[in-house]
Motif scaffolding. Structure first.
Motif, PDB file in Angstrom:
ATOM      1  N   ARG A   1       0.876  -1.175   0.000  1.00 40.76           N
ATOM      2  CA  ARG A   1       0.000   0.000   0.000  1.00 40.76           C
ATOM      3  C   ARG A   1       0.905   1.214   0.000  1.00 40.76           C
ATOM      4  NH1 ARG A   1      -5.410   0.742   1.760  1.00 40.76           N
ATOM      5  NH2 ARG A   1      -5.480  -1.391   2.484  1.00 40.76           N
ATOM      6  N   GLY A   2       0.716   2.127  -0.929  1.00 42.14           N
ATOM      7  CA  GLY A   2       1.625   3.273  -0.967  1.00 42.14           C
ATOM      8  C   GLY A   2       1.163   4.385  -1.883  1.00 42.14           C
ATOM      9  N   TYR A   3       2.149   5.083  -2.444  1.00 46.74           N
ATOM     10  CA  TYR A   3       1.850   6.280  -3.231  1.00 46.74           C
ATOM     11  C   TYR A   3       2.439   6.188  -4.629  1.00 46.74           C
ATOM     12  CZ  TYR A   3       1.593   8.080   1.602  1.00 46.74           C
ATOM     13  OH  TYR A   3       1.317   8.273   2.923  1.00 46.74           O
ATOM     14  N   ILE A   4       1.705   6.723  -5.602  1.00 49.09           N
ATOM     15  CA  ILE A   4       2.247   6.956  -6.936  1.00 49.09           C
ATOM     16  C   ILE A   4       2.405   8.471  -7.055  1.00 49.09           C
ATOM     17  CG2 ILE A   4       1.717   6.896  -9.415  1.00 49.09           C
ATOM     18  CD1 ILE A   4       0.378   4.176  -8.933  1.00 49.09           C
ATOM     19  N   VAL A   5       3.552   8.907  -7.587  1.00 51.68           N
ATOM     20  CA  VAL A   5       3.827  10.347  -7.665  1.00 51.68           C
ATOM     21  C   VAL A   5       3.774  10.832  -9.114  1.00 51.68           C
ATOM     22  CG1 VAL A   5       5.614  12.112  -7.302  1.00 51.68           C
ATOM     23  CG2 VAL A   5       5.169  10.417  -5.527  1.00 51.68           C
ATOM     24  N   PHE A   6       3.095  11.956  -9.304  1.00 54.62           N
ATOM     25  CA  PHE A   6       2.994  12.608 -10.615  1.00 54.62           C
ATOM     26  C   PHE A   6       3.833  13.882 -10.590  1.00 54.62           C
ATOM     27  CE2 PHE A   6      -0.512  10.207 -12.526  1.00 54.62           C
ATOM     28  CZ  PHE A   6      -1.004   9.538 -11.420  1.00 54.62           C
ATOM     29  N   LEU A   7       4.564  14.128 -11.678  1.00 58.02           N
ATOM     30  CA  LEU A   7       5.488  15.256 -11.704  1.00 58.02           C
ATOM     31  C   LEU A   7       5.241  16.185 -12.890  1.00 58.02           C
ATOM     32  CD1 LEU A   7       8.645  13.053 -11.050  1.00 58.02           C
ATOM     33  CD2 LEU A   7       7.637  14.630  -9.383  1.00 58.02           C
ATOM     34  N   GLY A   8       5.150  17.470 -12.604  1.00 54.36           N
ATOM     35  CA  GLY A   8       5.155  18.473 -13.673  1.00 54.36           C
ATOM     36  C   GLY A   8       3.850  18.718 -14.399  1.00 54.36           C
ATOM     37  N   GLY A   9       2.741  18.392 -13.780  1.00 56.15           N
ATOM     38  CA  GLY A   9       1.471  18.677 -14.430  1.00 56.15           C
ATOM     39  C   GLY A   9       1.048  20.122 -14.211  1.00 56.15           C
ATOM     40  N   LYS A  10       0.258  20.638 -15.114  1.00 54.58           N
ATOM     41  CA  LYS A  10      -0.297  21.986 -14.931  1.00 54.58           C
ATOM     42  C   LYS A  10      -1.436  22.188 -15.904  1.00 54.58           C
ATOM     43  CE  LYS A  10       3.019  24.182 -18.074  1.00 54.58           C
ATOM     44  NZ  LYS A  10       2.603  25.368 -18.807  1.00 54.58           N
ATOM     45  N   MET A  11      -2.264  23.189 -15.609  1.00 53.02           N
ATOM     46  CA  MET A  11      -3.309  23.584 -16.552  1.00 53.02           C
ATOM     47  C   MET A  11      -2.913  24.960 -17.074  1.00 53.02           C
ATOM     48  SD  MET A  11      -5.070  20.960 -16.744  1.00 53.02           S
ATOM     49  CE  MET A  11      -6.493  21.453 -17.693  1.00 53.02           C
TER      50      MET A  11
ATOM     51  N   ILE B   1       5.762   4.204  -3.996  1.00 53.75           N
ATOM     52  CA  ILE B   1       6.507   4.637  -2.814  1.00 53.75           C
ATOM     53  C   ILE B   1       5.822   4.056  -1.588  1.00 53.75           C
ATOM     54  CG2 ILE B   1       7.024   6.672  -1.431  1.00 53.75           C
ATOM     55  CD1 ILE B   1       7.394   8.104  -4.150  1.00 53.75           C
ATOM     56  N   GLN B   2       6.619   3.447  -0.710  1.00 52.96           N
ATOM     57  CA  GLN B   2       6.004   2.660   0.359  1.00 52.96           C
ATOM     58  C   GLN B   2       6.029   3.276   1.747  1.00 52.96           C
ATOM     59  OE1 GLN B   2       6.740  -1.611   0.164  1.00 52.96           O
ATOM     60  NE2 GLN B   2       7.401  -1.354  -1.951  1.00 52.96           N
ATOM     61  N   SER B   3       6.621   4.460   1.870  1.00 57.90           N
ATOM     62  CA  SER B   3       6.591   5.095   3.192  1.00 57.90           C
ATOM     63  C   SER B   3       6.554   6.611   3.045  1.00 57.90           C
ATOM     64  CB  SER B   3       7.837   4.701   3.995  1.00 57.90           C
ATOM     65  OG  SER B   3       8.982   5.311   3.418  1.00 57.90           O
ATOM     66  N   ASP B   4       6.070   7.273   4.105  1.00 56.02           N
ATOM     67  CA  ASP B   4       6.062   8.735   4.096  1.00 56.02           C
ATOM     68  C   ASP B   4       7.484   9.274   3.996  1.00 56.02           C
ATOM     69  OD1 ASP B   4       3.387   8.472   4.412  1.00 56.02           O
ATOM     70  OD2 ASP B   4       3.227   9.702   6.223  1.00 56.02           O
ATOM     71  N   GLU B   5       8.396   8.572   4.662  1.00 57.67           N
ATOM     72  CA  GLU B   5       9.793   9.003   4.662  1.00 57.67           C
ATOM     73  C   GLU B   5      10.325   9.068   3.226  1.00 57.67           C
ATOM     74  OE1 GLU B   5      12.367   6.278   6.612  1.00 57.67           O
ATOM     75  OE2 GLU B   5      14.024   7.715   6.676  1.00 57.67           O
ATOM     76  N   GLU B   6      10.054   7.984   2.473  1.00 56.93           N
ATOM     77  CA  GLU B   6      10.506   7.918   1.085  1.00 56.93           C
ATOM     78  C   GLU B   6       9.815   8.996   0.247  1.00 56.93           C
ATOM     79  OE1 GLU B   6      10.536   4.674  -2.523  1.00 56.93           O
ATOM     80  OE2 GLU B   6       9.925   3.940  -0.548  1.00 56.93           O
ATOM     81  N   LEU B   7       8.533   9.212   0.524  1.00 58.35           N
ATOM     82  CA  LEU B   7       7.776  10.223  -0.227  1.00 58.35           C
ATOM     83  C   LEU B   7       8.381  11.616  -0.019  1.00 58.35           C
ATOM     84  CD1 LEU B   7       5.263  11.031  -1.946  1.00 58.35           C
ATOM     85  CD2 LEU B   7       4.057  11.339   0.219  1.00 58.35           C
ATOM     86  N   PHE B   8       8.709  11.914   1.246  1.00 60.12           N
ATOM     87  CA  PHE B   8       9.261  13.240   1.510  1.00 60.12           C
ATOM     88  C   PHE B   8      10.663  13.410   0.928  1.00 60.12           C
ATOM     89  CE2 PHE B   8       5.644  13.451   4.318  1.00 60.12           C
ATOM     90  CZ  PHE B   8       5.204  14.739   4.063  1.00 60.12           C
ATOM     91  N   GLN B   9      11.388  12.294   0.813  1.00 58.89           N
ATOM     92  CA  GLN B   9      12.683  12.371   0.121  1.00 58.89           C
ATOM     93  C   GLN B   9      12.476  12.730  -1.341  1.00 58.89           C
ATOM     94  OE1 GLN B   9      14.705   8.626   0.719  1.00 58.89           O
ATOM     95  NE2 GLN B   9      15.107   9.085   2.868  1.00 58.89           N
TER      96      GLN B   9
END
Lengths: 284, 85
Positions: free
Chosen positions: A214-224, A238-246
């Motif tokens: 269970r974790g996060y997928i990160v999206f980069l550089g989107g805009k309208m 990404i599997q932890s908050d620590e990794e996400l903040f890195q």
């Protein structure tokens, strides 16, 4: 006395077309606000504005028609109620979020909690241009992570345990991606097709599908805006908050280093190269 | 594992559309005591995508699912203890 509009903008005062008036942006995280604070804000809009509020496109609240001479007074009154003013200009903006797992049956993460953490750490941080965060609970993407500078989406990797399985076929039925199949009484899952939505886990009546990750997928550089750009996806979960903040730290570091003045992050990625950004994020 | 269960009530939602499919199931469950068994007959497609999940979310247990005819399924549901009537 000369008016320093830059300072006012940093404090969330948006200059209106009417001379001397500002639309005062408030600091709201993930579209959540205590009912008591809303009442106070409404009262202040009657006292200092025109008695109405504007709900912004990014889950915020603004009090329009605040006159320059009342700028300090309204700020003080808001502060007394625990309401801070927002920000505008080239910095980290309002963090938007869906209601997440506390409310939505489909959400896989605590969006409000994560929005608060991101807000606490980065809100108002100065960058080459505006920078927008969005947190969304599942691939339905109600908070639109693909159109934000950095979007975070909840995700799970399912794992099948045949133990109690009755071969009812609900998992195959609910799978949006055609990843699940049942051939000769055997349930198969092609994870390369899986969009990590967790429908199989949430629907299985026998709890045969379990969240392996269970974790996060990160999206980069989107805009309208005038030149919309769909975000790039950071490979992996990404599997932890620590990794996400890195990852967030590395991303902002990259933007500060490479971003041109008033250049949106997506444009920086296109100019410098997505491969360079991904390499930078991976660096220890 | 397929021990026989006595069905206390039946509901057929094959002619209904969402959200009435689950509403009918909910009403049927409301009339039962916890531990009672409800048999739901439903279609593949929209109903299969929403009804079993909603039953699960409301704290009931799906004991058995079987295809009774082409595209029509039968769910055997045990009313949950904590579920609100």
């Amino acid at each position: 006395m000369a008016i320093d509009y830059k300072v006012l903008k940093e404090g969330g005062f948006m200059r209106q077309k009417d001379a001397g008036y500002f639309s005062l942006r408030l600091h709201i995280v993930g579209g959540q606000i205590d009912a008591e604070k809303v009442i106070k804000i409404a009262e202040l809009s009657k006292k200092y504005g025109k008695g109405y509020l504007h709900l912004t496109t990014r889950q915020g609240i603004e009090i329009p028609f605040v006159h320059l001479e009342n700028v300090n007074a309204i700020k003080e009154e808001l502060a007394a109620y625990g309401v801070k003013t927002g920000v505008c200009g080239p910095r980290v903006r309002t963090v938007v979020a869906c209601q997440g797992e506390q409310v939505c049956p489909r959400a896989m993460i605590d969006c409000e909690g994560l929005a608060d953490k991101i807000d606490e750490k980065y809100y108002g941080k100065a960058l080459p241009h505006k920078f927008k965060f969005s947190i969304t609970g599942c691939p339905a993407g109600c908070a639109k992570p693909e159109e934000n500078d950095l979007g975070v989406q909840g995700a799970i990797v399912p794992h099948y345990d045949a133990n109690q399985c009755t071969l009812c076929g609900i998992c195959k039925e609910v799978c949006y991606c055609g990843a699940i199949d049942i051939i000769d009484d055997e349930v198969t899952c092609d994870l390369s097709l899986c969009n990590n939505c967790g429908e199989c886990v949430m629907n299985c009546p026998m709890d045969c599908w379990l969240p392996k990750i269970r974790g996060y997928i990160v999206f980069l550089g989107g805009k309208m805006g005038k030149k919309p750009r769909f975000a790039d996806v950071l490979p992996g979960i990404i599997q932890s908050d620590e990794e996400l903040f890195q990852v967030i730290d590395k991303t902002l570091e990259f933007f500060i280093e490479h971003g041109g003045k008033r250049e949106r992050f997506g444009d920086t990625i296109d100019r410098v190269g997505l491969d360079k950004l991904l390499a930078h994020i991976k660096e220890e | 594992m397929s021990e026989e269960v006595n069905v206390d009530k039946q509901v057929d939602i094959t002619k209904d559309v969402c959200p009435f499919t689950f509403v009918k199931v909910k009403i049927a469950l409301d009339g039962l005591d916890s531990g009672n068994i409800l048999e739901v007959t439903l279609n593949k497609g929209e109903a299969m995508k929403n009804v079993p999940r909603s039953i699960k979310d409301e704290g009931h247990k799906i004991l058995k699912i079987q295809e009774v005819s082409e595209g029509v399924f039968s769910l055997i549901v045990r009313k949950g203890a904590q579920a609100t009537a």
